[in-house]
Scaffold this motif. Structure first.
Motif, PDB file in Angstrom:
ATOM      1  N   ALA A  29      -8.161   9.745   1.048  1.00 52.09           N
ATOM      2  CA  ALA A  29      -8.107   8.991   2.300  1.00 52.09           C
ATOM      3  C   ALA A  29      -6.729   9.093   2.944  1.00 52.09           C
ATOM      4  N   SER A  30      -5.682   9.157   2.124  1.00 51.17           N
ATOM      5  CA  SER A  30      -4.326   9.275   2.657  1.00 51.17           C
ATOM      6  C   SER A  30      -4.128  10.627   3.324  1.00 51.17           C
ATOM      7  N   GLN A  52      -0.368   4.460   4.550  1.00 55.75           N
ATOM      8  CA  GLN A  52      -0.910   3.223   5.116  1.00 55.75           C
ATOM      9  C   GLN A  52       0.165   2.370   5.785  1.00 55.75           C
ATOM     10  N   ASP A  82     -10.028   5.389  -1.165  1.00 53.04           N
ATOM     11  CA  ASP A  82     -10.641   5.124   0.134  1.00 53.04           C
ATOM     12  C   ASP A  82      -9.679   4.438   1.098  1.00 53.04           C
ATOM     13  N   GLY A  83      -8.396   4.509   0.785  1.00 52.84           N
ATOM     14  CA  GLY A  83      -7.388   3.866   1.613  1.00 52.84           C
ATOM     15  C   GLY A  83      -6.971   2.507   1.105  1.00 52.84           C
ATOM     16  N   ALA A 115      -5.962  10.618   6.561  1.00 52.22           N
ATOM     17  CA  ALA A 115      -5.244   9.822   7.565  1.00 52.22           C
ATOM     18  C   ALA A 115      -4.113  10.629   8.179  1.00 52.22           C
ATOM     19  N   ARG A 143       0.836  -1.205   0.000  1.00 56.15           N
ATOM     20  CA  ARG A 143       0.000   0.000   0.000  1.00 56.15           C
ATOM     21  C   ARG A 143       0.875   1.262   0.000  1.00 56.15           C
TER      22      ARG A 143
END
Length: 449
Positions: free
Chosen positions: A230-231, A199, A293-294, A234, A195
């Motif tokens: 999403a990253s 992640q 979305d990750g 996060a 990933r």
């Protein structure tokens, strides 16, 4: 109470039991035996943490204080399932907590993974930490090596592979480990993460230490530096992710230093096949892309990397325990809040689990405290329904061991072994040098030579 496993999870459970206010208010006197299959306590703190991590190993001093409590007794060199069965523990303890951890490499299902030159990270970690049950021999083959994984174990393995062996002489490594690492001819270590950078599971401390090794240059590739919504989210929500991203970004844009050894970090690369016929000659990866979305998906673009060895660090699994159900996929004992469940999902009276054998190898050492709290809370709640031990006297359990010829060790014996290891280190100007052989550890701990 009996606790099987003298790593952090088991020792923290013992600590909580000695402090439990409900038991104290009820006038319950707590007596705890912490058992381990190894002659020495501390589990993965002693045998799973890289030798050049003295800050993490300092947790041993806290664990030492718990084992030194008058209500707690350490008994080592006892193999559950061989020296003892569950019925033996029920006879001597009102309740038993299993805290045996995760000691096996999780398999990686890709073609070629079983070729000679392909290794599990746990085997390598146990070797360089001088685990008494692994071979003292290990040959680090090749000049270019692949490490698969994006957690702390992966970066530990990569760092040890890239490090100059003489830089470890200040640690507690044994001579066979120093000589084995000194003989390696590694120039390039490639770490592959499936990933993206946001992640990755390693901690900032572990990541930064990669760049603190003399003669080693860490290389991050700008084309791997992809961030989706999403990253970004996060990184905004987690200081750990934010720090990792910032560190990696700085490494990606800096000028090369020209060090003799290189540690390459590759993100968005899925291991697809280990290449070779008679042994490892390369690793094929698929370029991945973020889905927003990750998650990630494959692009169909494959890249071959010339390496002579592969180390997989994709997670650990626990091992099955005699007389207990086991979830092979998760590598855990089925449980509900630490209450061990039988095949019909009913609580096995008086049987509990904590740590990685309970929840899988997730989180850092400190996370085991909260995990132990849940288990101990449920055990205390069940206290009125616990099966009463037939022979709860501490002396009765020791008699059983002696009748069976089990050469058990004690906490006092461990302190004797510690003193011996410190004396070995003092002779070389080091804090400590480990004793590697199980028989030697046992003899020294038992005062037999």
């Amino acid at each position: 109470m009996g606790i099987v496993g003298a790593g952090p999870a088991g020792i923290y459970a013992a600590d909580l039991l000695t402090k439990d206010e409900t038991l104290a208010a009820a006038g319950v006197e707590v007596s705890i035996d912490v058992l381990d299959r190894l002659p020495a306590p501390y589990g993965l703190v002693r045998y799973g943490v890289a030798p050049d991590h003295p800050r993490i190993k300092q947790i041993q001093s806290a664990l030492h204080k718990i084992l030194d409590k008058p209500q707690v007794r350490f008994l080592g060199n006892i193999a559950y399932g061989i020296d003892l069965k569950l019925e033996d523990l029920h006879r001597h303890y009102d309740a038993v907590i299993f805290a045996t951890g995760s000691d096996r490499d999780r398999p990686l299902d890709v073609p070629g993974i079983d070729l000679p030159g392909s290794h599990g990270a746990a085997d390598f970690v146990f070797w360089y930490d001088s685990h008494p049950d692994v071979s003292p021999q290990w040959k680090v083959e090749g000049s270019s090596i692949a490490v698969i994984g994006a957690g702390n174990v992966a970066v530990d393995v990569a760092r040890i592979l890239a490090k100059d062996a003489d830089d470890l002489l200040a640690t507690d490594i044994t001579d066979n480990v120093h000589q084995g690492l000194r003989a390696k001819g590694v120039t390039d270590v490639h770490v592959f993460a499936r990933r993206g950078i946001a992640q990755a599971k390693f901690t900032p401390m572990e990541l930064r230490e990669l760049d603190k090794q003399p003669g080693v240059e860490v290389i991050v590739y700008p084309e791997d530096f992809e961030m989706c919504d999403a990253s970004v989210a996060a990184a905004e929500e987690s200081n750990q992710v934010k720090t990792n991203v910032k560190v990696l970004q700085n490494w990606a844009i800096r000028d090369p230093r020209g060090e003799p050894r290189r540690l390459h970090l590759h993100f968005l690369h899925r291991p697809a096949e280990v290449l070779g016929e008679d042994r490892v000659t390369g690793l094929r990866t698929e370029r991945m892309e973020l889905t927003g979305d990750g998650g990630v998906r494959g692009t169909g673009e494959f890249i071959d990397h010339e390496v002579q060895a592969v180390y997989r660090a994709v997670g650990y699994l626990g091992s099955p325990l005699a007389d207990l159900p086991f979830d092979e996929d998760r590598g855990t004992v089925p449980n509900a809040g630490g209450r061990v469940l039988d095949m019909d999902e009913r609580h096995m009276p008086g049987v509990y689990a904590t740590g990685w054998i309970k929840r899988g190898p997730v989180g850092l050492i400190g996370h085991t405290k909260g995990d132990a709290l849940e288990t101990v809370t449920n055990l205390v709640e069940d206290r009125s329904s616990l099966p009463e031990a037939e022979a709860p006297e501490p002396e009765a359990f020791v008699r059983l061991l002696e009748e069976r010829g089990v050469p058990y060790t004690t906490f006092e014996g461990w302190q004797r072994l510690e003193t011996h290891e410190e004396s070995l280190g003092e002779a070389e100007g080091r804090k400590r040098v480990k004793v590697r052989e199980r028989d030697a550890m046992t003899r020294i701990a038992r005062g037999e030579g």
